[in-house]
Scaffold this active site. Structure first.
Site, PDB file in Angstrom:
ATOM      1  N   LYS A 113       7.381  -3.913 -60.358  1.00 36.00           N
ATOM      2  CA  LYS A 113       7.111  -4.998 -61.318  1.00 36.00           C
ATOM      3  C   LYS A 113       6.318  -6.126 -60.690  1.00 36.00           C
ATOM      4  O   LYS A 113       5.448  -6.703 -61.336  1.00 36.00           O
ATOM      5  CB  LYS A 113       8.420  -5.514 -61.928  1.00 36.00           C
ATOM      6  CG  LYS A 113       8.935  -4.565 -62.996  1.00 36.00           C
ATOM      7  CD  LYS A 113       9.734  -5.264 -64.062  1.00 36.00           C
ATOM      8  CE  LYS A 113      10.017  -4.306 -65.205  1.00 36.00           C
ATOM      9  NZ  LYS A 113      11.200  -4.663 -65.969  1.00 36.00           N
ATOM     10  N   LYS A 197       5.993   7.527 -64.907  1.00 39.28           N
ATOM     11  CA  LYS A 197       7.038   7.508 -65.942  1.00 39.28           C
ATOM     12  C   LYS A 197       6.485   7.015 -67.281  1.00 39.28           C
ATOM     13  O   LYS A 197       5.653   6.102 -67.300  1.00 39.28           O
ATOM     14  CB  LYS A 197       8.136   6.552 -65.445  1.00 39.28           C
ATOM     15  CG  LYS A 197       9.359   6.462 -66.304  1.00 39.28           C
ATOM     16  CD  LYS A 197      10.280   5.352 -65.816  1.00 39.28           C
ATOM     17  CE  LYS A 197       9.800   3.991 -66.266  1.00 39.28           C
ATOM     18  NZ  LYS A 197      10.768   2.905 -66.128  1.00 39.28           N
ATOM     19  N   LYS A 200       7.493   1.775 -72.038  1.00 36.93           N
ATOM     20  CA  LYS A 200       7.192   1.037 -73.275  1.00 36.93           C
ATOM     21  C   LYS A 200       6.216  -0.100 -73.045  1.00 36.93           C
ATOM     22  O   LYS A 200       5.602  -0.597 -73.974  1.00 36.93           O
ATOM     23  CB  LYS A 200       8.473   0.545 -73.956  1.00 36.93           C
ATOM     24  CG  LYS A 200       9.340  -0.393 -73.119  1.00 36.93           C
ATOM     25  CD  LYS A 200      10.451  -0.960 -73.981  1.00 36.93           C
ATOM     26  CE  LYS A 200      11.861  -0.843 -73.430  1.00 36.93           C
ATOM     27  NZ  LYS A 200      12.114  -1.221 -72.055  1.00 36.93           N
TER      28      LYS A 200
HETATM   29  P1  TYM Z   1      14.817   0.098 -70.102  1.00 37.17           P
HETATM   30  O1  TYM Z   1      14.820  -0.863 -71.229  1.00 37.17           O
HETATM   31  O2  TYM Z   1      13.612   0.159 -69.238  1.00 37.17           O
HETATM   32  O3  TYM Z   1      15.079   1.569 -70.622  1.00 37.17           O
HETATM   33  C1  TYM Z   1      16.186   1.850 -71.464  1.00 37.17           C
HETATM   34  C2  TYM Z   1      16.801   3.182 -71.119  1.00 37.17           C
HETATM   35  O4  TYM Z   1      15.846   4.238 -71.249  1.00 37.17           O
HETATM   36  C3  TYM Z   1      15.717   4.945 -70.029  1.00 37.17           C
HETATM   37  N1  TYM Z   1      14.302   5.306 -69.858  1.00 37.17           N
HETATM   38  C4  TYM Z   1      13.872   6.550 -69.645  1.00 37.17           C
HETATM   39  N2  TYM Z   1      14.514   7.713 -69.542  1.00 37.17           N
HETATM   40  C5  TYM Z   1      13.767   8.820 -69.324  1.00 37.17           C
HETATM   41  N3  TYM Z   1      12.410   8.799 -69.212  1.00 37.17           N
HETATM   42  C6  TYM Z   1      11.731   7.637 -69.310  1.00 37.17           C
HETATM   43  N4  TYM Z   1      10.409   7.639 -69.220  1.00 37.17           N
HETATM   44  C7  TYM Z   1      12.463   6.444 -69.542  1.00 37.17           C
HETATM   45  N5  TYM Z   1      12.097   5.154 -69.701  1.00 37.17           N
HETATM   46  C8  TYM Z   1      13.245   4.469 -69.881  1.00 37.17           C
HETATM   47  C9  TYM Z   1      16.169   3.967 -68.950  1.00 37.17           C
HETATM   48  O5  TYM Z   1      16.605   4.637 -67.791  1.00 37.17           O
HETATM   49  C10 TYM Z   1      17.289   3.235 -69.661  1.00 37.17           C
HETATM   50  O6  TYM Z   1      18.468   3.993 -69.619  1.00 37.17           O
HETATM   51  N6  TYM Z   1      17.679  -2.315 -66.807  1.00 37.17           N
HETATM   52  C11 TYM Z   1      17.699  -1.433 -67.953  1.00 37.17           C
HETATM   53  C12 TYM Z   1      18.415  -2.018 -69.132  1.00 37.17           C
HETATM   54  C13 TYM Z   1      19.802  -2.478 -68.854  1.00 37.17           C
HETATM   55  C14 TYM Z   1      20.958  -1.668 -68.770  1.00 37.17           C
HETATM   56  C15 TYM Z   1      22.030  -2.560 -68.523  1.00 37.17           C
HETATM   57  C16 TYM Z   1      21.179  -0.300 -68.883  1.00 37.17           C
HETATM   58  C17 TYM Z   1      20.193  -3.764 -68.663  1.00 37.17           C
HETATM   59  N7  TYM Z   1      21.529  -3.818 -68.483  1.00 37.17           N
HETATM   60  C18 TYM Z   1      23.343  -2.100 -68.357  1.00 37.17           C
HETATM   61  C19 TYM Z   1      22.479   0.159 -68.706  1.00 37.17           C
HETATM   62  C20 TYM Z   1      23.536  -0.734 -68.455  1.00 37.17           C
HETATM   63  C21 TYM Z   1      16.264  -1.161 -68.361  1.00 37.17           C
HETATM   64  O7  TYM Z   1      15.360  -1.890 -68.045  1.00 37.17           O
HETATM   65  O8  TYM Z   1      16.117  -0.104 -69.193  1.00 37.17           O
END
Ligand code: TYM
Length: 331
Positions: A113, A197, A200
């Site tokens: 990031k 990866k 979004k």
């Molecule tokens: P975030 O918002 O980037 O993504 C949300 C969830 O989707 C999964 N994910 C993916 N899985 C497979 N392939 C991909 N290309 C892909 N892109 C995203 C992520 O692994 C995630 O599960 N820090 C976290 C959000 C968060 C969170 C938490 C999650 C904040 N607090 C507590 C679990 C528990 C994040 O940025 O996810």
């Protein structure tokens, strides 16, 4: 008997895409029946990157509607916005004082990031995993279903739980990650750059399939997906990342095993694989999109779901926070 607690969340920082669906939401749906679940829109995480306020608010409502359209039932699970439960930020501070700089400096997502947002390397980007640990530990969470990219953050949450328990007595449940294998969607790759990866926040929308993309767009994006110069349809992440990603998507959308697909597509061309993958994704998303539009039209109901969710979440969060403060000698 009380069920184990599950917590997970997604940042409302862009459009939900099929990476989120296969990596996280699909497990949420599967586990919703067996766990006591909380699903958050982690909007405090989203603001580590600049957001337009009106857009963030609108997107948060889109996310609630999308969670519900995918099958998260607010009667069974708690759906809430992270910013509506101030205990998250407060516990984060308490955990920050037990987190070492070196632990955060090692985080690969932080390194990625700061390379991407050179004009806004803020403290929030650095301490982001501590907020995530607070999200999880606040609810005595046992299960955290996420994609593979969150594994390192989950390890920190586990380390912090153990560290705090050792220092102050039993305060937190040590959480367990639930991560699908790469084959099963734990790491969905970008369509145009399959060694990256799917994300979004990607500037090029051709790299991802949004949950709300219309059928024509989905078919077009999959058709343009980068493959390789070979002609064999075989799962091989290292040498054939594009084709492997298409197989993962087709398998996820149809429920067929990858080995079964490899036999089925033996001797067929990439064009064939792409058409079928595109159509399978369209078929998977059609009912979700219809339900999304129905729910999204009723903003008052979405607000009500968030309000009720925040109330339930706060009650539980405040209980843990009180115990932690007491154990630490904070009045
Ligand atoms: P975030 O918002 O980037 O993504 C949300 C969830 O989707 C999964 N994910 C993916 N899985 C497979 N392939 C991909 N290309 C892909 N892109 C995203 C992520 O692994 C995630 O599960 N820090 C976290 C959000 C968060 C969170 C938490 C999650 C904040 N607090 C507590 C679990 C528990 C994040 O940025 O996810």
């Amino acid at each position: 008997m009380a069920r184990d607690i599950l917590f997970s969340g997604i940042q409302p920082s862009g459009q939900l895409n099929i990476g989120h669906y296969f990596g996280a939401v699909k497990n949420w749906l599967r586990m919703q029946e067996d766990f006591d679940c909380l699903f958050s829109l982690v909007n405090l995480h989203a603001i580590t990157v600049r957001q337009a306020p009106a857009e963030l608010k609108k997107r948060s409502l889109d996310f609630v509607a999308a969670y519900m359209a995918c099958g998260i039932d607010p009667e069974k699970s708690v759906i809430f916005a992270q910013s509506d439960v101030p205990e998250h930020s407060e516990l984060m501070w308490l955990l920050s004082c037990h987190t070492y700089m070196g632990e955060l400096e090692r985080m690969t997502q932080y390194k990625d990031k700061i390379a991407k947002h050179t004009d806004n390397i803020n403290l929030g980007l650095f301490s982001y995993p501590v907020l995530m640990a607070a999200d999880i530990l606040l609810y005595q969470t046992k299960a955290v279903p996420v994609g593979a990219d969150q594994k390192q953050h989950l390890e920190l949450a586990r380390d912090l739980a153990n560290r705090m328990n050792n220092a102050y007595g039993q305060l937190f449940t040590v959480p367990e990650p639930y991560i699908p294998s790469t084959e099963a969607g734990g790491r969905i790759m970008s369509l145009l750059e399959p060694e990256k990866k799917m994300s979004k926040s990607d500037e090029n929308a051709g790299n991802y399939i949004a949950l709300l993309d219309d059928p024509k767009t989905i078919l077009k994006k999959v058709k343009r997906a980068v493959t390789d110069t070979d002609t064999i349809i075989r799962y091989d992440r290292d040498n054939k990342p594009g084709v492997s990603n298409l197989l993962t998507l087709l398998s996820g959308a149809t429920g067929k095993a990858i080995s079964e697909l490899e036999s089925e597509y033996d001797g067929k061309g990439y064009g064939h694989l792409k058409t079928d993958t595109g159509e399978a994704i369209v078929a998977l998303l059609a009912p979700i999109q219809a339900e999304f539009h129905r729910l999204r039209d009723n903003e008052a109901e979405l607000m009500q779901v968030m309000k009720q969710g925040a109330c339930k979440a706060r009650e539980r969060a405040s209980h843990t926070l009180k115990q932690v403060k007491k154990a630490m000698g904070l009045m």
